[in-house]
Design a protein around this motif. Structure first.
Motif, PDB file in Angstrom:
ATOM      1  N   ALA A  28       3.526   6.470   5.075  1.00 14.12           N
ATOM      2  CA  ALA A  28       3.663   7.050   6.412  1.00 14.12           C
ATOM      3  C   ALA A  28       4.361   6.083   7.374  1.00 14.12           C
ATOM      4  O   ALA A  28       5.014   6.516   8.325  1.00 14.12           O
ATOM      5  CB  ALA A  28       2.291   7.432   6.964  1.00 14.12           C
ATOM      6  N   ALA A  29       4.254   4.780   7.132  1.00 15.13           N
ATOM      7  CA  ALA A  29       4.846   3.782   8.026  1.00 15.13           C
ATOM      8  C   ALA A  29       6.336   3.570   7.761  1.00 15.13           C
ATOM      9  O   ALA A  29       7.054   3.057   8.619  1.00 15.13           O
ATOM     10  CB  ALA A  29       4.112   2.455   7.884  1.00 15.13           C
ATOM     11  N   ARG A  30       6.832   3.964   6.605  1.00 18.88           N
ATOM     12  CA  ARG A  30       8.236   3.728   6.258  1.00 18.88           C
ATOM     13  C   ARG A  30       9.236   4.343   7.227  1.00 18.88           C
ATOM     14  O   ARG A  30      10.195   3.673   7.614  1.00 18.88           O
ATOM     15  CB  ARG A  30       8.518   4.191   4.836  1.00 18.88           C
ATOM     16  CG  ARG A  30       7.933   3.271   3.811  1.00 18.88           C
ATOM     17  CD  ARG A  30       8.264   3.718   2.402  1.00 18.88           C
ATOM     18  NE  ARG A  30       7.455   2.962   1.463  1.00 18.88           N
ATOM     19  CZ  ARG A  30       7.085   3.407   0.283  1.00 18.88           C
ATOM     20  NH1 ARG A  30       7.474   4.609  -0.118  1.00 18.88           N
ATOM     21  NH2 ARG A  30       6.346   2.668  -0.501  1.00 18.88           N
ATOM     22  N   PRO A  31       9.056   5.586   7.642  1.00 21.85           N
ATOM     23  CA  PRO A  31      10.036   6.151   8.581  1.00 21.85           C
ATOM     24  C   PRO A  31      10.086   5.412   9.920  1.00 21.85           C
ATOM     25  O   PRO A  31      11.067   5.506  10.640  1.00 21.85           O
ATOM     26  CB  PRO A  31       9.566   7.589   8.787  1.00 21.85           C
ATOM     27  CG  PRO A  31       8.680   7.898   7.647  1.00 21.85           C
ATOM     28  CD  PRO A  31       8.098   6.585   7.204  1.00 21.85           C
ATOM     29  N   LYS A  32       9.041   4.679  10.238  1.00 25.88           N
ATOM     30  CA  LYS A  32       8.992   3.923  11.494  1.00 25.88           C
ATOM     31  C   LYS A  32       9.663   2.558  11.346  1.00 25.88           C
ATOM     32  O   LYS A  32       9.583   1.729  12.241  1.00 25.88           O
ATOM     33  CB  LYS A  32       7.536   3.740  11.938  1.00 25.88           C
ATOM     34  CG  LYS A  32       6.814   5.049  12.191  1.00 25.88           C
ATOM     35  CD  LYS A  32       5.342   4.808  12.455  1.00 25.88           C
ATOM     36  CE  LYS A  32       4.611   6.131  12.472  1.00 25.88           C
ATOM     37  NZ  LYS A  32       3.168   5.974  12.372  1.00 25.88           N
ATOM     38  N   ASP A  76       7.584  -2.984   4.694  1.00 20.70           N
ATOM     39  CA  ASP A  76       6.603  -3.843   4.026  1.00 20.70           C
ATOM     40  C   ASP A  76       5.217  -3.217   3.957  1.00 20.70           C
ATOM     41  O   ASP A  76       4.322  -3.775   3.328  1.00 20.70           O
ATOM     42  CB  ASP A  76       6.499  -5.187   4.742  1.00 20.70           C
ATOM     43  CG  ASP A  76       7.791  -5.977   4.643  1.00 20.70           C
ATOM     44  OD1 ASP A  76       8.534  -5.770   3.670  1.00 20.70           O
ATOM     45  OD2 ASP A  76       8.057  -6.785   5.550  1.00 20.70           O
ATOM     46  N   GLY A  77       5.001  -2.113   4.612  1.00 26.63           N
ATOM     47  CA  GLY A  77       3.686  -1.485   4.631  1.00 26.63           C
ATOM     48  C   GLY A  77       2.899  -1.894   5.859  1.00 26.63           C
ATOM     49  O   GLY A  77       3.380  -2.632   6.715  1.00 26.63           O
ATOM     50  N   ILE A  78       1.681  -1.426   5.925  1.00 25.58           N
ATOM     51  CA  ILE A  78       0.852  -1.694   7.095  1.00 25.58           C
ATOM     52  C   ILE A  78       0.365  -3.145   7.077  1.00 25.58           C
ATOM     53  O   ILE A  78       0.231  -3.758   6.029  1.00 25.58           O
ATOM     54  CB  ILE A  78      -0.330  -0.707   7.180  1.00 25.58           C
ATOM     55  CG1 ILE A  78      -1.245  -0.800   5.953  1.00 25.58           C
ATOM     56  CG2 ILE A  78       0.177   0.713   7.372  1.00 25.58           C
ATOM     57  CD1 ILE A  78      -2.484   0.064   6.035  1.00 25.58           C
ATOM     58  N   ASN A  79       0.105  -3.673   8.264  1.00 26.43           N
ATOM     59  CA  ASN A  79      -0.347  -5.070   8.378  1.00 26.43           C
ATOM     60  C   ASN A  79      -1.869  -5.155   8.289  1.00 26.43           C
ATOM     61  O   ASN A  79      -2.562  -4.147   8.196  1.00 26.43           O
ATOM     62  CB  ASN A  79       0.188  -5.700   9.671  1.00 26.43           C
ATOM     63  CG  ASN A  79      -0.300  -4.986  10.910  1.00 26.43           C
ATOM     64  OD1 ASN A  79      -1.409  -4.457  10.946  1.00 26.43           O
ATOM     65  ND2 ASN A  79       0.516  -4.979  11.941  1.00 26.43           N
TER      66      ASN A  79
END
Length: 104
Positions: A38-42, A46-49
């Protein structure tokens, strides 16, 4: 760092044949992957922190506590035990809370 701890815990559980920890860490990793996607389009390749992982873990604990309440009302001690064990596994990855003596 949290991501590595969770993956290591899954590997350790696999070696130790700890079914509850293995199942719970797999659930955590699956949820992390969903959030990573879900974070990729933003623009977050690297993925969520770690902060977002902690928020996710808090949500998972909250969800299980709500389930425990419902299972207690439904007289399902087996499911209450399972959810409680999952909370214990998830809490391993949360920062330690300070007790009242440490605050004062």
């Amino acid at each position: 760092m949290l991501r590595t701890q969770i993956n290591d815990a899954m590997k350790d559980a696999l070696r130790a044949k700890d079914e509850r920890t293995l199942a719970t860490t797999r659930l955590i990793i699956s949820r992390m992957r969903d959030l990573d996607i879900a974070a990729r389009p933003k623009g977050n390749a690297d993925g969520i922190n770690d902060a977002e992982i902690l928020t996710m873990l808090q949500g998972m604990i909250k969800q299980r506590r709500e389930s425990i309440t419902m299972y207690e009302k439904g007289n399902r001690p087996d499911l209450v035990k399972q959810e409680s064990e999952e909370i214990t596994v998830i809490e391993r990855f949360m920062p330690k809370q300070m007790d009242a003596a440490a605050v004062n």
